[in-house]
Motif scaffolding. Structure first.
Motif, short mmCIF file in Angstrom:
data_model
loop_
_atom_site.label_atom_id
_atom_site.label_comp_id
_atom_site.label_asym_id
_atom_site.label_seq_id
_atom_site.Cartn_x
_atom_site.Cartn_y
_atom_site.Cartn_z
N UNK A 317 0.81 -1.22 -0.12
CA UNK A 317 -0.07 -0.06 0.03
C UNK A 317 0.76 1.18 0.01
N UNK A 318 0.42 2.26 -0.54
CA UNK A 318 0.89 3.56 -0.81
C UNK A 318 0.15 4.87 -0.41
N UNK A 319 0.50 5.65 0.43
CA UNK A 319 -0.23 6.84 0.56
C UNK A 319 0.70 7.87 -0.40
N UNK A 320 -0.45 8.72 -1.00
CA UNK A 320 0.03 9.65 -1.85
C UNK A 320 -0.57 11.07 -1.68
N UNK A 327 -1.83 18.72 1.79
CA UNK A 327 -1.71 17.51 2.68
C UNK A 327 -3.26 16.82 3.60
N UNK A 328 -4.26 17.98 3.27
CA UNK A 328 -5.41 17.38 3.57
C UNK A 328 -6.04 16.19 3.06
N UNK A 329 -5.74 15.88 1.66
CA UNK A 329 -6.24 14.96 0.71
C UNK A 329 -5.17 13.97 0.55
N UNK A 330 -5.46 12.75 0.82
CA UNK A 330 -4.65 11.58 0.97
C UNK A 330 -5.05 10.60 -0.09
N UNK A 371 -3.35 4.34 -8.75
CA UNK A 371 -4.32 5.03 -7.59
C UNK A 371 -5.67 4.49 -7.66
N UNK A 372 -6.41 4.63 -6.54
CA UNK A 372 -7.54 4.40 -6.49
C UNK A 372 -8.58 4.91 -7.30
N UNK A 373 -9.33 4.24 -8.35
CA UNK A 373 -10.15 5.08 -9.31
C UNK A 373 -11.24 6.02 -8.68
N UNK A 374 -12.08 5.66 -7.68
CA UNK A 374 -12.96 6.07 -6.94
C UNK A 374 -12.49 7.31 -6.41
N UNK A 375 -11.20 7.49 -5.74
CA UNK A 375 -10.96 8.75 -5.12
C UNK A 375 -10.28 9.61 -6.43
N UNK A 376 -9.66 8.78 -7.49
CA UNK A 376 -9.56 9.87 -8.71
C UNK A 376 -10.68 10.49 -9.31
N UNK A 377 -11.75 9.66 -9.15
CA UNK A 377 -13.16 10.40 -9.84
C UNK A 377 -13.65 11.63 -8.88
#
Length: 412
Positions: A317-320, A327-330, A371-377
Motif C-alpha cells: 500500500x502507498x499513501x500519496x 496534505x488534507x487530501x490523501x 491509484x484508487x479510481x474512486x478517489x480519482x473520480x
C-alpha cells in the motif's frame, strides 16, 4: 529625687520592632537549597533526554523504518494518440483542447468522397467476381460436352484409320496380282498403272487417317485439360465460398470500413490535449491529430533512491499526497511495478562512468503506483503534478506476493 518611671513608659522603647539585620546564624540553613534544585533540574533534563532518545529510537525502529517516502514523484497516464486510419481532407473538427470527451464521441470528420467511390468500385468488383464464378460453373458443362465430342471424333478417326488400312491392303493385293499377270500378257499395262496409283492413294489415305487420329487424340486431351483447369476453379466450393468471390467481398468490406473510418472517434474517456488538426487540412493515415488523457487512469511515477527499494514489493500500500490539494487530501494506491532500469540508464545521453574521474551518485528507480479510481473520480489529477509518495514496506502486499508466486511457478 528620683523620678518614678511608669511601667508603660518603660515598655514603650522595647515595644518598637527592631530593624532587620543580616543574621548569619539565621540564614545559614538556606544556603544548600540551590545545589539541590540544580541537581533536580539536571536529573529531570537527563531523564527528558533519555526519554526523548528512547522515543526517537522506538519511533524510528517500530514506525518510521517501515515507511519509505519521496517527493520526487509525478502523475502520469497512458495517453491515447489519436491518428486517422485513412487519409483525406479534414471537413469537421468537433473538439478543442481541455474538452472532456467520452469513448466513441466524434472528434474529427474527413471528406468521404474518395472512400465512397472506392466502396462503389469494390462492390462492382464483387458483382463481377460472382458472375465470373457462375461462368466457371456453366463452362464446366460446356467443356464436358466438348470432351464427349472429342471422344466421338476419336472413334470416327479410329474407324477411318481402320478403313484406310483395309483399302491399302486391298490396293496392295490388287497391285501384286496385276503385276504377276502383266508378265503373261493377261493384264494390260494401263491396268497395272491404275492399280499402282490406287495403292499409292491408299497409302496416302492411311497416313492421313493416322494424322487425323493423332489430331483427335490431341483435341481430346486438350478438352480434358481445359475441363480440369476449369474444375480446379470451382472444385469443393460454392459460389459464395469461391476464393475469387471471397477476395472481392473482403475488398468490399475493407472499402466499407474505410468509409466508416473517415469519422475519427475517441478511443477512451478523457480530456483532449495537444490538438494539432485544423479544418481543411490534408492529413495522411497515421498523422497525429490530438491526444486524449484518460483522467480515470492516472498513475504516479515515484523515483525512489536505490537504497530505499530493498523492502519495496509489488502490491504494497502507498499513501500519496498532491501539491494541488495539499496534505488534507490523501490518495491511496498500491505498488504496481518497478522499472527495469534507473532513470539515468534510459536517459537520452546515459552517463559514461567508465571514463575520467568517478564520483558515486545515488541513482533513482522509477516505481509505478496505481491509484484508487474512486478517489480519482472525486478529485481528478492532471498529468505532471508533483506528488509525495509514502510506501508501507511492512504491510502485507495486496496481490503482489501472489503475483510473484505465479511468476516464479511459471519460470520453473
Amino acid at each position: 529625687m528620683s523620678e518614678a518611671i511608669s511601667p508603660r513608659a518603660a515598655a514603650t522603647p522595647s515595644a518598637k520592632p527592631p530593624l532587620h539585620t543580616a543574621d548569619p546564624a539565621h540564614d545559614a540553613p538556606a544556603a544548600p537549597a540551590r545545589p539541590e534544585a540544580r541537581k533536580k533540574l539536571f536529573t529531570l533534563l537527563a531523564l527528558t533526554v533519555v526519554a526523548a532518545a528512547v522515543g526517537v529510537f522506538a519511533y524510528e525502529h517500530f514506525f518510521a523504518s517501515r515507511y519509505v517516502s519521496t517527493e520526487n514523484a509525478y502523475t502520469a497516464a497512458e495517453m491515447a494518440q489519436v491518428t486517422p486510419f485513412v487519409g483525406g481532407i479534414v471537413r469537421e473538427v468537433r473538439v478543442s483542447d481541455t474538452q472532456a470527451v467520452r469513448r466513441g464521441d466524434v472528434l474529427v470528420v474527413l471528406d468521404d468522397t474518395d472512400a465512397r467511390l472506392a466502396l462503389e468500385q469494390a462492390e462492382a468488383e464483387l458483382g463481377r467476381a460472382q458472375r465470373r464464378v457462375r461462368g466457371y460453373v456453366a463452362n464446366d458443362t460446356s467443356l464436358a460436352a466438348q470432351v464427349i465430342a472429342r471422344d466421338s471424333d476419336r472413334l470416327r478417326a479410329e474407324a477411318q484409320l481402320a478403313s484406310a488400312a483395309s483399302d491399302l491392303e486391298r490396293a496392295k493385293v490388287d497391285l501384286e496380282r496385276r503385276e504377276a499377270l502383266s508378265d503373261s500378257g493377261s493384264v494390260s499395262a494401263d491396268e497395272v498403272t491404275r492399280a499402282r496409283n490406287a495403292f499409292q492413294t491408299a497409302t496416302a489415305a492411311l497416313a492421313a487417317a493416322k494424322a487425323a487420329a493423332a489430331q483427335t487424340n490431341a483435341n481430346r486431351a486438350a478438352a480434358l485439360g481445359q475441363r480440369e483447369t476449369n474444375a480446379t476453379l470451382i472444385a469443393d466450393t460454392t459460389e459464395a465460398a469461391n476464393p475469387e468471390v471471397v477476395l472481392a467481398r473482403a475488398k468490399r468490406d475493407q472499402a466499407r470500413v474505410n468509409l466508416e473510418r473517415v469519422v475519427v472517434r475517441a478511443p477512451v474517456d478523457g480530456v483532449v490535449a495537444r490538438r494539432a488538426v485544423q479544418l481543411g487540412q490534408q492529413v495522411a493515415a497515421g498523422t497525429p491529430l490530438l491526444a486524449i488523457v484518460p483522467m480515470g487512469q492516472v498513475h504516479v511515477d515515484a523515483n525512489f533512491k536505490e537504497g530505499q527499494l530493498d523492502k519495496v514489493r509489488i502490491g504494497q500500500p502507498v499513501e500519496v499526497e498532491s501539491d494541488l490539494y495539499g496534505r488534507s487530501v490523501v490518495y491511496h494506491g498500491t505498488v504496481q511495478g518497478l522499472s527495469g532500469g534507473t532513470g539515468s540508464a534510459f536517459a537520452a545521453i546515459p552517463a559514461q562512468n567508465a571514463t575520467g574521474n568517478w564520483i558515486k551518485v545515488v541513482q533513482r528507480v522509477p516505481v509505478r503506483i496505481a491509484l484508487d479510481p474512486k478517489e480519482l473520480a472525486q478529485r481528478p489529477l492532471q498529468v505532471g503534478l508533483s506528488m509525495t509518495a509514502t510506501v508501507d514496506t511492512r504491510a502485507e502486499a495486496r496481490g503482489g506476493q501472489r503475483a510473484e508466486a505465479r511468476a516464479n511457478t511459471s519460470a520453473q
